[in-house]
Write a protein that holds these residues in place. Structure first.
Motif, PDB file in Angstrom:
ATOM      1  N   CYS A  76      55.315  50.584  45.699  1.00  0.00           N
ATOM      2  CA  CYS A  76      54.986  51.712  44.814  1.00  0.00           C
ATOM      3  C   CYS A  76      53.503  51.846  44.502  1.00  0.00           C
ATOM      4  O   CYS A  76      53.112  52.771  43.775  1.00  0.00           O
ATOM      5  N   GLY A  77      52.672  50.946  45.006  1.00  0.00           N
ATOM      6  CA  GLY A  77      51.231  51.103  44.850  1.00  0.00           C
ATOM      7  C   GLY A  77      50.585  50.159  43.867  1.00  0.00           C
ATOM      8  O   GLY A  77      49.582  49.517  44.172  1.00  0.00           O
ATOM      9  N   SER A  78      51.135  50.053  42.672  1.00  0.00           N
ATOM     10  CA  SER A  78      50.546  49.200  41.642  1.00  0.00           C
ATOM     11  C   SER A  78      50.841  47.730  41.920  1.00  0.00           C
ATOM     12  O   SER A  78      51.989  47.355  42.163  1.00  0.00           O
ATOM     13  N   LEU A  79      49.799  46.905  41.871  1.00  0.00           N
ATOM     14  CA  LEU A  79      49.927  45.459  42.040  1.00  0.00           C
ATOM     15  C   LEU A  79      49.398  44.759  40.787  1.00  0.00           C
ATOM     16  O   LEU A  79      48.678  45.357  39.979  1.00  0.00           O
ATOM     17  N   GLU A 134      31.942  45.958  41.113  1.00  0.00           N
ATOM     18  CA  GLU A 134      31.903  44.821  42.033  1.00  0.00           C
ATOM     19  C   GLU A 134      33.195  44.009  41.969  1.00  0.00           C
ATOM     20  O   GLU A 134      33.752  43.609  42.995  1.00  0.00           O
ATOM     21  N   VAL A 135      33.669  43.774  40.740  1.00  0.00           N
ATOM     22  CA  VAL A 135      34.908  43.008  40.574  1.00  0.00           C
ATOM     23  C   VAL A 135      36.095  43.794  41.117  1.00  0.00           C
ATOM     24  O   VAL A 135      36.998  43.225  41.752  1.00  0.00           O
ATOM     25  N   GLU A 136      36.103  45.096  40.894  1.00  0.00           N
ATOM     26  CA  GLU A 136      37.172  45.928  41.454  1.00  0.00           C
ATOM     27  C   GLU A 136      37.179  45.838  42.974  1.00  0.00           C
ATOM     28  O   GLU A 136      38.246  45.663  43.588  1.00  0.00           O
ATOM     29  N   ASP A 137      35.998  45.957  43.588  1.00  0.00           N
ATOM     30  CA  ASP A 137      35.916  45.884  45.052  1.00  0.00           C
ATOM     31  C   ASP A 137      36.451  44.552  45.568  1.00  0.00           C
ATOM     32  O   ASP A 137      37.239  44.507  46.529  1.00  0.00           O
ATOM     33  N   GLU A 138      36.022  43.469  44.961  1.00  0.00           N
ATOM     34  CA  GLU A 138      36.478  42.145  45.387  1.00  0.00           C
ATOM     35  C   GLU A 138      37.994  42.018  45.254  1.00  0.00           C
ATOM     36  O   GLU A 138      38.677  41.505  46.152  1.00  0.00           O
ATOM     37  N   SER A 139      38.514  42.507  44.148  1.00  0.00           N
ATOM     38  CA  SER A 139      39.944  42.391  43.880  1.00  0.00           C
ATOM     39  C   SER A 139      40.763  43.234  44.849  1.00  0.00           C
ATOM     40  O   SER A 139      41.846  42.826  45.295  1.00  0.00           O
ATOM     41  N   ILE A 140      40.254  44.404  45.190  1.00  0.00           N
ATOM     42  CA  ILE A 140      40.977  45.272  46.128  1.00  0.00           C
ATOM     43  C   ILE A 140      41.003  44.652  47.521  1.00  0.00           C
ATOM     44  O   ILE A 140      42.041  44.677  48.205  1.00  0.00           O
ATOM     45  N   LEU A 141      39.904  44.080  47.955  1.00  0.00           N
ATOM     46  CA  LEU A 141      39.882  43.416  49.265  1.00  0.00           C
ATOM     47  C   LEU A 141      40.881  42.265  49.303  1.00  0.00           C
ATOM     48  O   LEU A 141      41.564  42.037  50.320  1.00  0.00           O
ATOM     49  N   GLU A 142      40.982  41.542  48.210  1.00  0.00           N
ATOM     50  CA  GLU A 142      41.978  40.460  48.134  1.00  0.00           C
ATOM     51  C   GLU A 142      43.398  41.023  48.133  1.00  0.00           C
ATOM     52  O   GLU A 142      44.314  40.422  48.717  1.00  0.00           O
ATOM     53  N   ALA A 143      43.592  42.187  47.510  1.00  0.00           N
ATOM     54  CA  ALA A 143      44.907  42.832  47.518  1.00  0.00           C
ATOM     55  C   ALA A 143      45.286  43.276  48.927  1.00  0.00           C
ATOM     56  O   ALA A 143      46.462  43.198  49.320  1.00  0.00           O
ATOM     57  N   PHE A 144      44.313  43.742  49.696  1.00  0.00           N
ATOM     58  CA  PHE A 144      44.591  44.083  51.093  1.00  0.00           C
ATOM     59  C   PHE A 144      45.122  42.862  51.848  1.00  0.00           C
ATOM     60  O   PHE A 144      46.078  42.952  52.614  1.00  0.00           O
ATOM     61  N   ASP A 178      45.400  50.177  47.020  1.00  0.00           N
ATOM     62  CA  ASP A 178      44.335  49.411  46.369  1.00  0.00           C
ATOM     63  C   ASP A 178      44.842  48.736  45.099  1.00  0.00           C
ATOM     64  O   ASP A 178      44.059  48.227  44.299  1.00  0.00           O
ATOM     65  N   GLY A 179      46.171  48.709  44.929  1.00  0.00           N
ATOM     66  CA  GLY A 179      46.763  48.102  43.744  1.00  0.00           C
ATOM     67  C   GLY A 179      46.570  48.920  42.480  1.00  0.00           C
ATOM     68  O   GLY A 179      46.948  48.483  41.401  1.00  0.00           O
ATOM     69  N   GLU A 180      45.957  50.124  42.628  1.00  0.00           N
ATOM     70  CA  GLU A 180      45.543  50.944  41.480  1.00  0.00           C
ATOM     71  C   GLU A 180      44.553  50.179  40.605  1.00  0.00           C
ATOM     72  O   GLU A 180      44.495  50.359  39.386  1.00  0.00           O
ATOM     73  N   GLU A 224      38.680  55.965  45.019  1.00  0.00           N
ATOM     74  CA  GLU A 224      39.793  55.215  45.591  1.00  0.00           C
ATOM     75  C   GLU A 224      39.966  55.552  47.062  1.00  0.00           C
ATOM     76  O   GLU A 224      40.124  54.655  47.916  1.00  0.00           O
ATOM     77  N   VAL A 225      39.954  56.844  47.380  1.00  0.00           N
ATOM     78  CA  VAL A 225      40.147  57.267  48.768  1.00  0.00           C
ATOM     79  C   VAL A 225      39.036  56.738  49.654  1.00  0.00           C
ATOM     80  O   VAL A 225      39.290  56.221  50.756  1.00  0.00           O
ATOM     81  N   ALA A 226      37.796  56.855  49.201  1.00  0.00           N
ATOM     82  CA  ALA A 226      36.660  56.423  50.025  1.00  0.00           C
ATOM     83  C   ALA A 226      36.750  54.941  50.365  1.00  0.00           C
ATOM     84  O   ALA A 226      36.500  54.538  51.511  1.00  0.00           O
ATOM     85  N   PHE A 227      37.102  54.110  49.394  1.00  0.00           N
ATOM     86  CA  PHE A 227      37.170  52.664  49.647  1.00  0.00           C
ATOM     87  C   PHE A 227      38.353  52.325  50.546  1.00  0.00           C
ATOM     88  O   PHE A 227      38.236  51.488  51.454  1.00  0.00           O
ATOM     89  N   LEU A 228      39.488  52.960  50.318  1.00  0.00           N
ATOM     90  CA  LEU A 228      40.653  52.722  51.179  1.00  0.00           C
ATOM     91  C   LEU A 228      40.361  53.148  52.609  1.00  0.00           C
ATOM     92  O   LEU A 228      40.677  52.430  53.569  1.00  0.00           O
ATOM     93  N   LYS A 229      39.767  54.301  52.778  1.00  0.00           N
ATOM     94  CA  LYS A 229      39.464  54.805  54.118  1.00  0.00           C
ATOM     95  C   LYS A 229      38.530  53.860  54.864  1.00  0.00           C
ATOM     96  O   LYS A 229      38.670  53.643  56.073  1.00  0.00           O
ATOM     97  N   ALA A 230      37.588  53.264  54.139  1.00  0.00           N
ATOM     98  CA  ALA A 230      36.605  52.391  54.778  1.00  0.00           C
ATOM     99  C   ALA A 230      37.111  50.969  54.998  1.00  0.00           C
ATOM    100  O   ALA A 230      36.625  50.274  55.892  1.00  0.00           O
ATOM    101  N   ASN A 231      38.099  50.518  54.207  1.00  0.00           N
ATOM    102  CA  ASN A 231      38.419  49.089  54.207  1.00  0.00           C
ATOM    103  C   ASN A 231      39.881  48.730  54.438  1.00  0.00           C
ATOM    104  O   ASN A 231      40.173  47.570  54.735  1.00  0.00           O
ATOM    105  N   ALA A 232      40.806  49.649  54.282  1.00  0.00           N
ATOM    106  CA  ALA A 232      42.222  49.300  54.426  1.00  0.00           C
ATOM    107  C   ALA A 232      42.509  48.814  55.839  1.00  0.00           C
ATOM    108  O   ALA A 232      42.051  49.421  56.814  1.00  0.00           O
ATOM    109  N   PRO A 233      43.282  47.722  55.984  1.00  0.00           N
ATOM    110  CA  PRO A 233      43.569  47.169  57.310  1.00  0.00           C
ATOM    111  C   PRO A 233      44.583  47.982  58.114  1.00  0.00           C
ATOM    112  O   PRO A 233      44.829  47.681  59.287  1.00  0.00           O
ATOM    113  N   GLY A 234      45.191  48.985  57.498  1.00  0.00           N
ATOM    114  CA  GLY A 234      46.204  49.790  58.172  1.00  0.00           C
ATOM    115  C   GLY A 234      46.446  51.063  57.387  1.00  0.00           C
ATOM    116  O   GLY A 234      45.638  51.442  56.532  1.00  0.00           O
TER     117      GLY A 234
END
Length: 377
Positions: free
Chosen positions: A10-13, A38-48, A61-63, A126-136
């Motif tokens: 459902c998106g939220s982690l 910065e902390v959000e970015d780090e946390s989202i990469l870990e969520a990926f 991105d876990g919202e 949110e879209v920009a970071f997901l588009k650039a970094n999501a593994p799938g």
């Protein structure tokens, strides 16, 4: 052909501790917005990485850029809204409770005091970071207009901008549809509208609450479906998978225990929602606290029902075998090719608290993915 993600979520982690702490530090002026980012970015990469290792088919991105899943409905994004305390219409169980740091634990309670205008895009970062970094393939979630609380319209204040609640609701729907249209233009492959408040219509006890407020149920449901479909049409224009999430809710400060808020489902209303809402997929709660899978017997052909079997309020990790048994039951009413799996709701019921540990969250996602891959090869 619309893509079906068999191991959906459902998106939220769960917000990691460092993100919860950073958000609190930012709220109290101890860090600036750049450090929070910065902390959000780090946390989202870990969520990926969490999602990749668990084996789910879709990324979010876990919202993590939101304090709450409802944060989009606030003065941060909308001129004309002002946040005012706690929404006791939405959360009556919070009356009389002393909540330290309520701004971090209770979603915003916006009251409309002027004509609405979007100050900025709700999901652009949110879209920009997901588009650039999501593994799938990835999804973006947006609160449905149906989640708009009637507490946002206050007699004596709000009619200066909108003569009636309906005028306010329709304009808010227009602005949400514009945001969803922009998300589609961004090329997002999966757009999900979060609409847990449909349980006001499918759970008898909750329908009674609306009746007690003097609300015409048929008129209210028809208005909700029309508003939802305006947003869904905007979402699907570039071929994205379009979903609606319906659940009983998991707000962390609500009734305690893994079953809090259980209720039967009305089969007729479930069938109507699945038929009339113009979504490709319905992420719908069918955990042990929810209605019977038999209520799917009127589901239309060609739409996917993602079975929200796992309970994000319950630390017990469901087994592959028990999930498969529920899938087999659901397949009596919906063809197997039109089913998928998801948790009953997002994993983070509140920004600074959660029902589960991150380890349990990962184990639940692993079981979900293992079961989906076993059932649909």
């Amino acid at each position: 052909m619309t893509q079906v993600y068999r191991a959906d979520h459902c998106g939220s982690l769960i917000r990691p501790e460092k993100l919860r702490r950073a958000r609190a530090d930012f709220a109290h002026g101890r860090i600036d917005r750049d450090r929070l980012r910065e902390v959000e970015d780090e946390s989202i990469l870990e969520a990926f990485e969490l999602q990749r290792s668990a084996g789910v088919d879709i990324y979010s991105d876990g919202e993590f850029r939101r304090g709450f899943w409802l944060s989009a409905i606030s003065e941060e994004f909308f001129e004309g809204m002002e946040n005012e305390g706690i929404d006791y219409i939405r959360y009556p169980f919070l009356k009389g409770r002393d909540i330290a740091d309520a701004a971090l634990l209770v979603p915003p309670n916006p009251v409309v005091k002027g004509r609405l205008r979007l100050k900025k895009r709700i999901t652009a970062d949110e879209v920009a970071f997901l588009k650039a970094n999501a593994p799938g393939p990835y999804k973006i979630t947006v609160p449905s207009p149906v989640t708009l609380s009637r507490a946002s319209y206050v007699e004596g204040i709000s009619e200066r901008a909108y003569p009636t609640w309906s005028d306010f609701f329709q304009h808010y729907t227009d602005l949400t549809a514009e945001e969803v249209s922009a998300i589609a233009d961004d090329g997002v492959p999966y757009i999900q509208l979060d609409a847990p408040h449909y349980t006001r219509f499918i759970v008898p006890e909750r329908r009674q609450q609306l009746t007690d407020l003097g609300i015409d149920l048929e008129e209210e449901l028809a208005t909700a479906i029309d508003a939802e479909n305006r947003c869904l049409r905007a979402a699907r224009k570039n071929g994205a998978t379009v979903g609606v999430h319906i659940c009983l809710g998991t707000f962390i400060l609500g009734p305690q225990g893994p079953l809090g808020g259980a209720g039967a489902y009305d089969e007729e209303v479930v069938g109507r929602l699945l038929s009339e809402l113009e979504a490709d997929v319905f992420l719908m709660e069918y955990s042990d606290r929810a209605g019977s899978l038999e209520t799917l017997r009127n589901a239309p052909k060609g739409k996917t029902v993602s079975l929200g079997i796992q309970n994000t309020r319950d630390p017990r990790v469901e087994t592959t075998e028990e999930i498969q048994r529920k899938i087999e039951t659901a397949a009596r009413y919906v063809p197997l090719e039109n089913l998928s799996l998801c948790p009953n709701c997002g994993f983070s019921g509140g920004a600074a608290e959660t029902w589960l540990t991150e380890d349990v969250e990962k184990r639940k996602l692993e079981v979900l993915a293992e079961t989906a891959h076993r059932v649909w090869n």
